[in-house]
Design an enzyme around this catalytic site. Structure first.
Site, mmCIF file in Angstrom:
data_model
loop_
_atom_site.group_PDB
_atom_site.id
_atom_site.type_symbol
_atom_site.label_atom_id
_atom_site.label_comp_id
_atom_site.label_asym_id
_atom_site.label_seq_id
_atom_site.Cartn_x
_atom_site.Cartn_y
_atom_site.Cartn_z
ATOM 1 N N GLN A 1 3.533 75.213 46.207
ATOM 2 C CA GLN A 1 3.771 76.164 47.127
ATOM 3 C C GLN A 1 2.902 75.404 48.401
ATOM 4 O O GLN A 1 3.328 75.869 49.443
ATOM 5 C CB GLN A 1 2.061 77.139 46.581
ATOM 6 C CG GLN A 1 3.370 77.819 45.667
ATOM 7 C CD GLN A 1 4.345 78.464 46.026
ATOM 8 O OE1 GLN A 1 5.162 79.113 46.787
ATOM 9 N NE2 GLN A 1 5.577 77.269 45.377
ATOM 10 N N HIS B 1 5.253 74.820 51.412
ATOM 11 C CA HIS B 1 6.593 75.512 52.270
ATOM 12 C C HIS B 1 6.153 74.944 53.225
ATOM 13 O O HIS B 1 6.614 75.594 54.067
ATOM 14 C CB HIS B 1 5.800 76.923 51.052
ATOM 15 C CG HIS B 1 6.803 77.213 50.630
ATOM 16 N ND1 HIS B 1 7.960 77.932 50.245
ATOM 17 C CD2 HIS B 1 6.418 77.406 48.808
ATOM 18 C CE1 HIS B 1 8.629 77.780 49.702
ATOM 19 N NE2 HIS B 1 7.831 77.868 48.292
ATOM 20 N N GLU C 1 -0.662 85.729 45.932
ATOM 21 C CA GLU C 1 0.733 85.766 45.461
ATOM 22 C C GLU C 1 1.261 85.373 44.109
ATOM 23 O O GLU C 1 2.016 86.604 43.145
ATOM 24 C CB GLU C 1 1.460 85.506 46.853
ATOM 25 C CG GLU C 1 3.224 85.822 46.697
ATOM 26 C CD GLU C 1 3.608 84.894 47.067
ATOM 27 O OE1 GLU C 1 3.091 83.017 47.707
ATOM 28 O OE2 GLU C 1 5.289 84.618 47.660
ATOM 29 N N HIS C 2 1.014 84.556 43.882
ATOM 30 C CA HIS C 2 1.035 84.200 41.618
ATOM 31 C C HIS C 2 -0.168 83.629 42.162
ATOM 32 O O HIS C 2 -1.093 82.944 42.314
ATOM 33 C CB HIS C 2 2.000 82.729 42.186
ATOM 34 C CG HIS C 2 3.331 82.690 43.191
ATOM 35 N ND1 HIS C 2 3.556 82.533 44.328
ATOM 36 C CD2 HIS C 2 4.350 83.087 43.585
ATOM 37 C CE1 HIS C 2 4.133 82.422 45.429
ATOM 38 N NE2 HIS C 2 5.371 83.068 44.300
ATOM 39 N N ASP D 1 10.168 80.608 40.836
ATOM 40 C CA ASP D 1 10.503 80.530 42.426
ATOM 41 C C ASP D 1 12.243 80.355 42.518
ATOM 42 O O ASP D 1 12.971 80.758 43.382
ATOM 43 C CB ASP D 1 10.369 79.581 43.591
ATOM 44 C CG ASP D 1 8.827 79.726 44.009
ATOM 45 O OD1 ASP D 1 8.983 81.487 43.979
ATOM 46 O OD2 ASP D 1 7.977 78.730 44.027
ATOM 47 N N HIS E 1 7.680 132.045 51.457
ATOM 48 C CA HIS E 1 7.640 132.108 50.549
ATOM 49 C C HIS E 1 8.184 132.842 49.207
ATOM 50 O O HIS E 1 8.476 132.487 48.990
ATOM 51 C CB HIS E 1 6.468 130.813 50.690
ATOM 52 C CG HIS E 1 6.261 129.780 51.540
ATOM 53 N ND1 HIS E 1 6.264 129.210 52.345
ATOM 54 C CD2 HIS E 1 6.937 128.176 51.124
ATOM 55 C CE1 HIS E 1 6.187 128.608 52.928
ATOM 56 N NE2 HIS E 1 6.698 127.650 51.976
HETATM 57 N N1 LIG Z 1 6.049 85.852 50.758
HETATM 58 C C1 LIG Z 1 7.598 85.415 50.059
HETATM 59 O O1 LIG Z 1 7.926 86.500 48.862
HETATM 60 C C2 LIG Z 1 8.071 84.333 50.322
HETATM 61 C C3 LIG Z 1 9.166 84.107 49.658
HETATM 62 C C4 LIG Z 1 9.448 82.602 50.641
HETATM 63 C C5 LIG Z 1 9.127 81.950 51.440
HETATM 64 N N2 LIG Z 1 7.987 82.186 52.396
HETATM 65 C C6 LIG Z 1 7.263 81.594 53.488
HETATM 66 O O2 LIG Z 1 8.170 81.978 54.272
HETATM 67 C C7 LIG Z 1 8.260 80.680 55.500
HETATM 68 C C8 LIG Z 1 9.026 80.427 56.009
HETATM 69 O O3 LIG Z 1 8.814 80.415 57.341
HETATM 70 P P1 LIG Z 1 10.127 79.214 58.015
HETATM 71 O O4 LIG Z 1 8.932 78.772 59.344
HETATM 72 O O5 LIG Z 1 10.129 77.518 57.375
HETATM 73 O O6 LIG Z 1 10.766 80.053 58.157
HETATM 74 P P2 LIG Z 1 11.259 81.467 58.832
HETATM 75 O O7 LIG Z 1 13.010 81.390 59.222
HETATM 76 O O8 LIG Z 1 11.066 82.924 58.469
HETATM 77 O O9 LIG Z 1 11.044 80.894 60.918
HETATM 78 C C9 LIG Z 1 11.128 80.546 61.352
HETATM 79 C C10 LIG Z 1 11.795 81.397 63.157
HETATM 80 O O10 LIG Z 1 10.479 81.023 63.689
HETATM 81 C C11 LIG Z 1 10.238 81.385 64.708
HETATM 82 N N3 LIG Z 1 9.359 80.715 65.805
HETATM 83 C C12 LIG Z 1 9.024 79.254 65.528
HETATM 84 N N4 LIG Z 1 8.165 79.338 66.051
HETATM 85 C C13 LIG Z 1 7.773 80.389 66.706
HETATM 86 C C14 LIG Z 1 7.321 80.775 68.231
HETATM 87 N N5 LIG Z 1 6.372 79.177 68.175
HETATM 88 N N6 LIG Z 1 7.189 81.529 68.716
HETATM 89 C C15 LIG Z 1 8.110 83.037 68.075
HETATM 90 N N7 LIG Z 1 9.023 82.721 66.937
HETATM 91 C C16 LIG Z 1 9.025 81.360 66.577
HETATM 92 C C17 LIG Z 1 11.498 80.826 65.383
HETATM 93 O O11 LIG Z 1 12.816 81.653 65.453
HETATM 94 C C18 LIG Z 1 12.823 80.848 63.451
HETATM 95 O O12 LIG Z 1 14.147 81.066 64.223
HETATM 96 C C19 LIG Z 1 7.263 79.762 54.924
HETATM 97 O O13 LIG Z 1 5.499 80.365 55.306
HETATM 98 C C20 LIG Z 1 7.065 80.110 53.260
HETATM 99 O O14 LIG Z 1 6.065 80.369 52.524
HETATM 100 C C21 LIG Z 1 6.765 83.169 51.542
HETATM 101 N N1 LIG Z 2 7.884 80.617 46.564
HETATM 102 C C1 LIG Z 2 8.254 80.853 47.647
HETATM 103 C C2 LIG Z 2 7.303 82.537 47.573
HETATM 104 O O1 LIG Z 2 6.813 82.339 47.719
HETATM 105 C C3 LIG Z 2 9.634 80.875 46.994
HETATM 106 C C4 LIG Z 2 10.669 80.268 46.998
HETATM 107 C C5 LIG Z 2 11.910 79.824 47.686
HETATM 108 N N2 LIG Z 2 12.299 78.387 47.079
HETATM 109 C C6 LIG Z 2 11.067 77.663 46.526
HETATM 110 N N3 LIG Z 2 9.889 78.902 46.616
HETATM 111 ZN ZN LIG Z 3 8.211 77.976 45.924
#
Ligand SMILES: NC(=O)c1ccc[n+]([C@@H]2O[C@H](COP(=O)([O-])OP(=O)(O)OC[C@H]3O[C@@H](n4cnc5c(N)ncnc54)[C@H](O)[C@@H]3O)[C@@H](O)[C@H]2O)c1
Ligand SMILES: N[C@H](CO)Cc1c[nH]c[nH+]1
Ligand SMILES: [Zn+2]
Length: 429
Positions: free
Chosen positions: A255, A258, A322-323, A356, A415
């Site tokens: 995690q 990520h 979350e997990h 996941d 009513h």
């Molecule tokens: N909780 C869940 O169930 C779960 C599941 C999968 C992934 N996640 C999380 O999802 C997230 C994915 O994040 P990511 O960044 O890789 O992708 P993302 O697609 O969420 O975000 C990318 C976008 O963020 C925007 N961005 C980046 N910098 C910016 C700024 N300075 N100002 C405004 N907008 C900006 C841009 O538009 C970019 O395209 C990770 O934090 C991961 O841990 C959570």
């Molecule tokens: N751990 C993420 C949810 O918090 C989900 C994910 C997608 N791919 C890998 N992991």
């Molecule tokens: Zn994951």
């Protein structure tokens, strides 16, 4: 990873806090994006793609030819793996279908509930730092099973203006064809308000970074529903002397990789296990491609030594991860002590990666302590439950007088009258 040994109970609340990243700045940035998309629509989306994704887009919608090309690019073994995951996720989510039950509450009064798919839904698939095509299975499968009529998908494009082939393949596998090259807060705004190209939807689903999560929080004020706050991934592992430090470290890193804002927590009643896990973390970290990201995440992470596994569960419930992984041999003994967690992994072989990708449970889950009051995505998230009732003559005769009395006591004559007229009509026949 900072280590805390037997902290006082008064310090638990601060140890259970998530890192905060310039909240006010985040609010302002996201509010500006929402306003801009509401007013300038497609033009604003093209502008943000240039600003954040470094690409000048000719078209916001993915063409059919791009999907066909992408499908051919995905290797067969990856397609087979995605298919296996799809089957398990489908099987588990199909089992969540509720059987319609007609209940006669009083003789002549029948009530029931029908699940109806939300007509228009928008799925956000993160793509900033990793193309999370697995999230399409987690959202697209229940959306289809629920019978949602219009399902659209947004994901950020790469510098070449393309969406990762595995995202396009998985979308087409679950039957989603309206795909848009839009990421971040602007994607959430586009689906909430609609643009020339992107249709407006009633509910928005999917995880994302802080910008995405904040946008989802804010658009609710405009009457659009969301699944839940599903922000930066997190995991809490409970380990005892029976746990395998190599496995525990691997789960924590899974995690941490990520994002730099992904917090991971290790709780144990055994100092030796904590030390051995920390050594393993160092060993495994160096071998990861995303070691820079994971080591940033470890800086905001914690290992906490507590007095017993029961105490670890108490802390875990306060943290509401979350997990939650209970990496002990007797993990199942603790099930009834868990009150707050998004998804739970029991025993040494239940790694979080299983959930996941492929075991069948949903990986879109509440983060940041929201597991205290939200569930993860399920079939339920994609339906509304409409209640029905059908009263016959006996029914209105049986409950009518009580309704008349209650309406009168509330001072609501109309009513009461709606019942009185019917009772009179029955007595006149
Ligand atoms: N909780 C869940 O169930 C779960 C599941 C999968 C992934 N996640 C999380 O999802 C997230 C994915 O994040 P990511 O960044 O890789 O992708 P993302 O697609 O969420 O975000 C990318 C976008 O963020 C925007 N961005 C980046 N910098 C910016 C700024 N300075 N100002 C405004 N907008 C900006 C841009 O538009 C970019 O395209 C990770 O934090 C991961 O841990 C959570
Ligand atoms: N751990 C993420 C949810 O918090 C989900 C994910 C997608 N791919 C890998 N992991
Ligand atoms: Zn994951």
């Amino acid at each position: 990873m900072k280590v805390y040994k037997n902290p006082n109970a008064s310090d638990w609340n601060s140890l259970a806090e998530r890192p905060v990243f310039e909240k006010q700045k985040l609010d302002a940035v996201v509010l500006d994006i929402l306003k801009d998309v509401k007013i300038n629509k497609d033009k604003a989306l093209v502008g943000y793609a240039e600003k954040f994704d470094n690409v000048i887009l000719k078209s916001l919608q993915v063409e059919n030819s791009e999907i066909e090309f992408a499908i051919n690019q995905v290797p067969q073994d990856l397609k087979d793996a995605i298919n296996l995951a799809k089957e398990n996720i489908e099987t588990f989510h199909k089992s969540q279908k509720e059987k319609e039950q007609i209940i006669e509450t009083t003789k002549g009064v029948k009530c029931w509930r029908k699940s109806v798919g939300i007509e228009k839904v928008g799925l956000y698939i993160p793509g900033g730092s990793a193309p999370l095509f697995s999230t399409i299975l987690m959202l697209g499968i229940p959306a289809k099973l629920a019978g949602c009529k219009e399902i659209i998908l947004c994901s950020p494009p790469n510098k070449e203006g393309q969406i990762n082939p595995a995202i396009l393949y998985t979308a087409s596998l679950v039957g989603i064809s309206k795909i848009y090259k839009v990421g971040g807060a602007q994607a959430i705004a586009a689906m909430a308000y609609g643009t020339e190209t992107i249709p407006q939807v009633y509910k928005i689903f999917g995880p994302g970074n802080q910008f995405v999560t904040k946008a989802k929080e804010l658009i609710q004020q405009d009457g659009v529903a969301i699944d839940m706050p599903a922000g930066p991934s997190e995991v809490l592992v409970i380990a005892d002397k029976t746990s395998n430090p190599e496995f525990v470290a691997a789960d924590l890193l899974s995690q941490a990789e990520h994002g730099p804002d992904s917090q991971v927590i290790l709780l144990s009643d055994n100092e030796d296990i904590i030390n051995r896990t920390l050594q393993e973390l160092k060993k495994q970290l160096g071998k990861l491609t995303r070691n820079n990201i994971a080591s940033e995440a470890l800086k905001i992470s914690r290992a906490i030594l507590l007095n017993s596994i029961d105490e670890c569960l108490e802390f875990s419930n306060l943290y509401a991860p979350e997990h939650l992984i209970i990496a002990t041999d007797n993990a199942s003994d603790y099930i009834n002590l868990i009150t707050n967690a998004g998804s739970v992994f029991l025993g040494k072989y239940s790694c979080e990666s299983a959930g996941d990708y492929a075991s069948g449970t949903n990986h879109t889950l509440p983060t940041n302590g929201y597991a205290k009051n939200y569930s993860g995505v399920s079939l339920d998230s994609f339906v509304k439950k409409i209640t029905f009732q059908n009263l016959n003559e006996d029914g209105i005769k049986n409950i009518g007088p009580s309704i008349e009395l209650m309406a009168e006591a509330e001072g609501l004559d109309a009513h009461k009258n709606a019942v009185t007229l019917r009772l009179k009509s029955i007595n006149h026949v």
